[in-house]
Design a protein around this motif. Structure first.
Motif, PDB file in Angstrom:
ATOM      1  N   PRO A   1       0.830  -1.386  -0.081  1.00 51.54           N
ATOM      2  CA  PRO A   1       0.017  -0.089  -0.076  1.00 51.54           C
ATOM      3  C   PRO A   1       0.806   1.360   0.086  1.00 51.54           C
ATOM      4  O   PRO A   1       0.376   2.212  -0.322  1.00 51.54           O
ATOM      5  CB  PRO A   1      -0.896  -0.170   1.357  1.00 51.54           C
ATOM      6  CG  PRO A   1      -1.074  -1.669   1.544  1.00 51.54           C
ATOM      7  CD  PRO A   1       0.345  -2.116   1.117  1.00 51.54           C
ATOM      8  N   GLY A   2       1.698   1.320   0.588  1.00 50.59           N
ATOM      9  CA  GLY A   2       3.042   2.162   0.533  1.00 50.59           C
ATOM     10  C   GLY A   2       3.271   2.679  -1.118  1.00 50.59           C
ATOM     11  O   GLY A   2       4.008   3.790  -1.296  1.00 50.59           O
ATOM     12  N   GLN A   3       2.884   1.898  -2.039  1.00 48.10           N
ATOM     13  CA  GLN A   3       3.165   2.102  -3.324  1.00 48.10           C
ATOM     14  C   GLN A   3       1.886   2.662  -4.146  1.00 48.10           C
ATOM     15  O   GLN A   3       1.791   2.570  -5.363  1.00 48.10           O
ATOM     16  CB  GLN A   3       3.825   0.914  -4.039  1.00 48.10           C
ATOM     17  CG  GLN A   3       5.306   0.688  -3.478  1.00 48.10           C
ATOM     18  CD  GLN A   3       6.020  -0.430  -4.208  1.00 48.10           C
ATOM     19  OE1 GLN A   3       5.484  -1.376  -4.929  1.00 48.10           O
ATOM     20  NE2 GLN A   3       7.234   0.145  -4.644  1.00 48.10           N
ATOM     21  N   TYR A   4       0.911   3.197  -3.614  1.00 49.15           N
ATOM     22  CA  TYR A   4       0.060   3.837  -4.453  1.00 49.15           C
ATOM     23  C   TYR A   4       0.411   5.055  -5.219  1.00 49.15           C
ATOM     24  O   TYR A   4       0.051   5.312  -6.237  1.00 49.15           O
ATOM     25  CB  TYR A   4      -1.130   4.107  -3.534  1.00 49.15           C
ATOM     26  CG  TYR A   4      -2.078   3.191  -2.757  1.00 49.15           C
ATOM     27  CD1 TYR A   4      -2.536   2.061  -3.663  1.00 49.15           C
ATOM     28  CD2 TYR A   4      -2.261   3.265  -1.541  1.00 49.15           C
ATOM     29  CE1 TYR A   4      -3.311   1.142  -2.946  1.00 49.15           C
ATOM     30  CE2 TYR A   4      -3.247   2.219  -0.849  1.00 49.15           C
ATOM     31  CZ  TYR A   4      -3.653   1.151  -1.610  1.00 49.15           C
ATOM     32  OH  TYR A   4      -4.427   0.290  -1.086  1.00 49.15           O
ATOM     33  N   PHE A   5       1.167   5.769  -4.566  1.00 46.41           N
ATOM     34  CA  PHE A   5       1.848   7.083  -5.243  1.00 46.41           C
ATOM     35  C   PHE A   5       1.021   7.973  -5.823  1.00 46.41           C
ATOM     36  O   PHE A   5       1.174   8.790  -6.752  1.00 46.41           O
ATOM     37  CB  PHE A   5       2.639   6.605  -6.318  1.00 46.41           C
ATOM     38  CG  PHE A   5       3.909   5.727  -6.006  1.00 46.41           C
ATOM     39  CD1 PHE A   5       4.644   5.995  -4.806  1.00 46.41           C
ATOM     40  CD2 PHE A   5       4.160   4.614  -6.780  1.00 46.41           C
ATOM     41  CE1 PHE A   5       5.640   5.086  -4.549  1.00 46.41           C
ATOM     42  CE2 PHE A   5       5.178   3.685  -6.086  1.00 46.41           C
ATOM     43  CZ  PHE A   5       6.167   3.773  -5.106  1.00 46.41           C
TER      44      PHE A   5
END
Length: 349
Positions: free
Chosen positions: A96-100
């Protein structure tokens, strides 16, 4: 096993090693190449992550990522863990830290493509063990729709993971309607997974931004989809919500009362709010067997999917054992058959 799949996709053959097919619908893979692209232009952690974490939480998080880094970014150890835990198939979604969503649209699209290509490559190398879900740059809806179509039609990904909001905009906002229309037309699964709470000033201690914030965000996301009329307008959407659907399955009576009693609650929502819950799927990441039993009772075994949150420390440590007390029919559906229907899997003969 009946199977519902995206219209343009073939079924993916998978094998079960035990009595029941076991599909973990809630697992994450990080693609470091995407982080590199984003960090050049947006150095540091994503907005909203560290602002609501105290020093002790940051310390524990650093230790966690130091421990799980290789597992989160790769597949070799994860396959060993799957064998140890009795997981036949992982549905890998992005970290989820890679939604950007916080980047400009062009960088967001570039990063999303790198994430999606990385997940597709991991699946291609291990087609018997993994099925993939992608990410899209929802800060630009036309770009998000185009990348979702690429994920489905070119990469053979079977879902799109989205957050519970987009830079603070809730999912019922009119600008996201074309995205939901496209997802409905494609027949692709949307997996809603939050990333902390957006206004967590009182949640900085004790990891509350995750412990309380994540389920609260899921609750708000579902609430906005229901009360905002999204599920009325797009009744064919396939949506699975992480963390057992948040708090909404345990307190839907208050929503129903508000819908009956107040015009501002029923303005865009055609039916009792609780009636929409059975149109959604929830994962079973609730950690307590009594709470799992409550989900089965209120949601129904045909709308639940085993989910572990691998490989984070907030994962269910023994997801197969967690479901063993259920009756055999419910167990078969929840541990694998429901996810197989959603993701277009079929048992190899």
């Amino acid at each position: 096993m009946s199977v519902v799949s995206c219209a343009d996709q073939n079924l993916i053959p998978v094998e079960r090693k035990g009595k029941h097919l076991v599909v973990d619908i809630h697992c994450h893979l990080n693609v470091s190449a995407a982080d590199g692209i984003v960090q050049v232009n947006y150095p540091g952690p994503p907005p909203g992550i560290n602002e609501f974490s105290c020093a002790k939480t940051l310390e524990v998080n650093r230790a966690q990522f130091g421990t799980i880094g290789a597992t989160l970014n790769g597949v070799e150890q994860r396959i060993k863990d799957m064998d140890r835990l009795g997981i036949d198939v992982q549905a890998m979604s992005p970290n989820p830290g890679q939604y950007f969503y916080f980047t400009d649209a062009d960088i967001g699209l570039h990063a999303a493509k790198l994430v999606n290509d990385g997940i597709a490559q991991a699946v291609e190398a291990n087609p018997d063990r993994f099925v993939g879900m992608g990410t899209v740059p929802l800060q630009n809806v036309p770009m998000a729709i185009a990348e979702m179509k690429r994920c489905v039609r070119e990469l053979n990904l079977r879902g799109i993971e989205i957050s519970s909001n987009v830079n603070g905009k809730d999912l019922h906002s009119e600008e996201f309607r074309p995205f939901f229309a496209a997802a409905e037309a494609l027949g692709v699964l949307l997996f809603i997974h939050p990333l902390g709470f957006t206004q967590a000033n009182r949640m900085t201690e004790y990891y509350f931004n995750n412990l309380i914030g994540n389920p609260l965000e899921s609750t708000l996301a579902v609430g906005h989809l229901i009360f905002g009329g999204v599920l009325d307008r797009y009744p064919g959407l396939k949506i699975c919500v992480a963390h057992g659907g948040g708090y909404i399955p345990g307190y839907w009576g208050r929503m129903d009362h508000g819908w009956r009693a107040r015009a501002d609650c029923s303005e865009h929502c055609q039916h009792l709010p609780s009636s929409y819950l059975r149109k959604l799927w929830f994962d079973t990441l609730v950690f307590d067997k009594d709470q799992l039993d409550s989900l089965v009772r209120t949601q129904g075994a045909d709308r639940l999917c085993l989910g572990s949150d691998y490989p984070f420390d907030m994962a269910e440590p023994n997801p197969v054992e967690f479901h063993q007390h259920l009756c055999d029919g419910d167990k078969a559906k929840i541990m694998g058959l429901n996810a197989a229907d959603l993701l277009g899997l079929t048992l190899r003969t």
